[in-house]
Design a protein around this motif. Structure first.
Motif, PDB file in Angstrom:
ATOM      1  N   TRP A  41      27.394   7.284  66.045  1.00  0.00           N
ATOM      2  CA  TRP A  41      27.562   6.429  64.866  1.00  0.00           C
ATOM      3  C   TRP A  41      27.707   7.235  63.570  1.00  0.00           C
ATOM      4  CZ3 TRP A  41      24.723   4.601  69.046  1.00  0.00           C
ATOM      5  CH2 TRP A  41      25.084   3.347  69.533  1.00  0.00           C
ATOM      6  N   LEU A  92      22.873  -5.389  72.118  1.00  0.00           N
ATOM      7  CA  LEU A  92      23.393  -5.406  70.751  1.00  0.00           C
ATOM      8  C   LEU A  92      23.456  -3.994  70.193  1.00  0.00           C
ATOM      9  CD1 LEU A  92      24.239  -6.931  68.162  1.00  0.00           C
ATOM     10  CD2 LEU A  92      21.791  -7.142  67.607  1.00  0.00           C
ATOM     11  N   PHE A  93      22.438  -3.191  70.481  1.00  0.00           N
ATOM     12  CA  PHE A  93      22.434  -1.781  70.055  1.00  0.00           C
ATOM     13  C   PHE A  93      23.647  -1.060  70.635  1.00  0.00           C
ATOM     14  CE2 PHE A  93      21.390   2.635  69.935  1.00  0.00           C
ATOM     15  CZ  PHE A  93      20.454   2.832  68.920  1.00  0.00           C
ATOM     16  N   ALA A  96      26.745  -2.078  68.768  1.00  0.00           N
ATOM     17  CA  ALA A  96      26.639  -2.108  67.303  1.00  0.00           C
ATOM     18  C   ALA A  96      27.815  -1.421  66.624  1.00  0.00           C
ATOM     19  CB  ALA A  96      25.327  -1.447  66.871  1.00  0.00           C
ATOM     20  N   ASP A  98      27.857  -0.799  63.287  1.00  0.00           N
ATOM     21  CA  ASP A  98      27.424  -0.077  62.086  1.00  0.00           C
ATOM     22  C   ASP A  98      25.918   0.153  62.117  1.00  0.00           C
ATOM     23  OD1 ASP A  98      26.257  -2.568  61.305  1.00  0.00           O
ATOM     24  OD2 ASP A  98      28.159  -3.172  60.399  1.00  0.00           O
ATOM     25  N   TYR A  99      25.457   0.898  61.105  1.00  0.00           N
ATOM     26  CA  TYR A  99      24.046   1.285  61.045  1.00  0.00           C
ATOM     27  C   TYR A  99      23.131   0.088  60.824  1.00  0.00           C
ATOM     28  CZ  TYR A  99      19.885   3.928  59.584  1.00  0.00           C
ATOM     29  OH  TYR A  99      18.625   4.456  59.472  1.00  0.00           O
ATOM     30  N   GLN A 100      23.573  -0.875  60.020  1.00  0.00           N
ATOM     31  CA  GLN A 100      22.757  -2.055  59.760  1.00  0.00           C
ATOM     32  C   GLN A 100      22.473  -2.827  61.049  1.00  0.00           C
ATOM     33  OE1 GLN A 100      25.388  -1.109  57.835  1.00  0.00           O
ATOM     34  NE2 GLN A 100      24.059  -0.376  56.179  1.00  0.00           N
ATOM     35  N   THR A 101      23.482  -2.901  61.908  1.00  0.00           N
ATOM     36  CA  THR A 101      23.288  -3.587  63.188  1.00  0.00           C
ATOM     37  C   THR A 101      22.337  -2.806  64.082  1.00  0.00           C
ATOM     38  OG1 THR A 101      25.562  -4.416  63.014  1.00  0.00           O
ATOM     39  CG2 THR A 101      24.478  -4.641  65.150  1.00  0.00           C
ATOM     40  N   LEU A 102      22.414  -1.486  64.037  1.00  0.00           N
ATOM     41  CA  LEU A 102      21.474  -0.664  64.793  1.00  0.00           C
ATOM     42  C   LEU A 102      20.036  -0.931  64.366  1.00  0.00           C
ATOM     43  CD1 LEU A 102      23.233   2.848  64.885  1.00  0.00           C
ATOM     44  CD2 LEU A 102      22.960   1.258  66.789  1.00  0.00           C
ATOM     45  N   SER A 105      18.937  -4.362  65.558  1.00  0.00           N
ATOM     46  CA  SER A 105      18.688  -4.401  67.001  1.00  0.00           C
ATOM     47  C   SER A 105      17.359  -3.733  67.349  1.00  0.00           C
ATOM     48  CB  SER A 105      19.841  -3.734  67.758  1.00  0.00           C
ATOM     49  OG  SER A 105      19.893  -2.341  67.494  1.00  0.00           O
ATOM     50  N   ARG A 106      17.018  -2.653  66.658  1.00  0.00           N
ATOM     51  CA  ARG A 106      15.743  -1.989  66.938  1.00  0.00           C
ATOM     52  C   ARG A 106      14.557  -2.842  66.500  1.00  0.00           C
ATOM     53  NH1 ARG A 106      14.703   1.470  70.698  1.00  0.00           N
ATOM     54  NH2 ARG A 106      13.161   2.641  69.509  1.00  0.00           N
ATOM     55  N   ARG A 165      25.694   4.669  73.772  1.00  0.00           N
ATOM     56  CA  ARG A 165      26.019   3.263  74.030  1.00  0.00           C
ATOM     57  C   ARG A 165      25.767   2.921  75.502  1.00  0.00           C
ATOM     58  NH1 ARG A 165      28.779   0.782  69.779  1.00  0.00           N
ATOM     59  NH2 ARG A 165      29.697   2.202  68.243  1.00  0.00           N
TER      60      ARG A 165
END
Length: 396
Positions: A41, A92-93, A96, A98-102, A105-106, A165
């Protein structure tokens, strides 16, 4: 003479153990795959490391809060809900963009994990008779033991070979498969219990229970203050190769499984307090041996066998002791135990990352010994305070 756990309940306990394994690997996976995540990413190491922090915060908060809001659900339903949230978040991770989605998801993985871990021990211990509870908890915690010993390096290898991924897709898919198996083969007869906020406050302010929680925090911190840097220790201090690291991790995994089988039987005959003292003592002696011995790889492998046995004694014995100390509050008590455990994993890993570049291998061993000393003090204080409470109750 204690009767053995029947085949149906043993299958159910093994499935709960698999759920613990997936949850723990998902929790530890970022630690072992920071570089792969950063590459996938285009993140800095600091940004990737924040994914560990948000998971830990979400877990620590979710574990008690979920028991206060949804603890009335049947235990199996809680496990299925948590495992489903955790697994979907892992998928979802993997997807993902982008970073916001990462980050999101965490947080969701931490939320799901906060529902899984604390409930598994309570569910497993309620599937069997009181005499079988120690063995049942040991079976459930086998998944945590194996994940704790091998989860990070296996995750690192998978992320390096197949990409971050793919690693998280595998975690998510495995979690959903295990959820389906739990739905099919784990009985749904264990009821839950909604926890009042005052119960949480009472447990966190009671000297007996707080000191019991601190035992697992200090032990976990002590273990991970050295374990988190096992791979660089093998390479830098024992001059090992990549194959040596793989061999060491294999030895840990095999010894961990064998140690769990041993503890399952010891739990029928030995008290949780004595097993905890034995486990902490073995860990301390093992660390002292590592500090004193020549830097020989064969000696390290022997030390890792003892390490695996000692940790297998500690983890189930701690949960068993919590259940025995607080039988009417086992749900929230185990939730808080899990919170303290994952706080210890994060703290120990952070200590390792801070100390190893400065003081090296011996410094990590000394830090681990200090935390084990604090665990021993916490255990003895908790035992003493529990006895005083019994005496006061008898006199009143």
């Amino acid at each position: 003479m204690h009767s053995p756990i029947n085949a149906a309940n043993r299958l159910a306990l093994r499935l709960l153990s698999l759920a613990y394994f997936v949850q723990a690997v998902g929790a530890l996976s970022v630690v072992g795959s920071l570089e792969a995540i950063s590459a996938a990413w285009a993140l800095s190491i600091a940004q990737s490391a924040l994914l560990i922090t948000v998971f830990g915060i979400a877990f620590a908060l979710a574990a008690p809060l979920l028991q206060m809001t949804l603890g009335h659900l049947r235990r199996r339903a809680q496990v299925l809900l948590g495992l489903s949230i955790f697994s979907v978040a892992a998928l979802l991770f993997a997807a993902a963009p982008d970073y916001q989605t990462l980050l999101a998801s965490r947080v969701l993985m931490g939320l799901g994990a906060g529902f899984i871990g604390p409930v598994l021990g309570a569910l497993g211990s309620n599937l069997v008779t009181r005499e079988q509870q120690g063995s049942a908890i040991a079976i459930v915690l086998l998944g945590l033991s194996v994940a704790g010993l091998a989860g990070m390096p296996i995750s690192a290898w998978l992320a390096h070979e197949f990409g971050a991924r793919s690693l998280f897709f595998g975690i998510g898919a495995s979690g959903l498969l295990i959820a389906a198996m739990i739905l099919a083969w784990v009985p749904n007869r264990v009821v839950g219990q909604r926890v009042a906020p005052i119960e949480v406050i009472t447990l966190l302010t009671s000297a007996t229970s707080l000191s019991a929680f601190l035992v697992v925090f200090f032990v976990t911190t002590g273990v991970f203050a050295t374990y988190a840097f096992l791979a660089p220790i093998i390479g830098n201090d024992f001059h090992g190769s990549a194959d040596d690291i793989t061999l060491a991790l294999t030895v840990l995994g095999v010894a961990g499984v064998l140690g769990n089988l041993l503890v399952t039987r010891l739990a029928l005959r030995v008290s949780a307090e004595r097993l905890l003292l034995i486990g902490i003592g073995l860990l301390a002696l093992d660390l002292l041996g590592l500090a004193a011995m020549p830097r020989l790889f064969g000696g390290l492998l022997l030390a890792l066998v003892i390490w695996a046995l000692a940790t297998d004694i500690v983890w189930p014995s701690q949960q068993r002791r919590i259940v025995e100390l607080m039988p009417e509050q086992r749900g929230i008590a185990l939730a808080l135990t899990a919170s303290f455990m994952f706080a210890g994993i994060g703290t120990g890993s952070a200590v390792a990352g801070w100390l190893y570049p400065i003081v090296g291998f011996i410094g990590l061993l000394l830090a681990s010994l200090l935390f084990l000393l604090l665990a021993f003090v916490s255990l003895r204080f908790s035992e003493w305070h529990a006895r005083m409470q019994v005496i006061e109750a008898e006199l009143s």
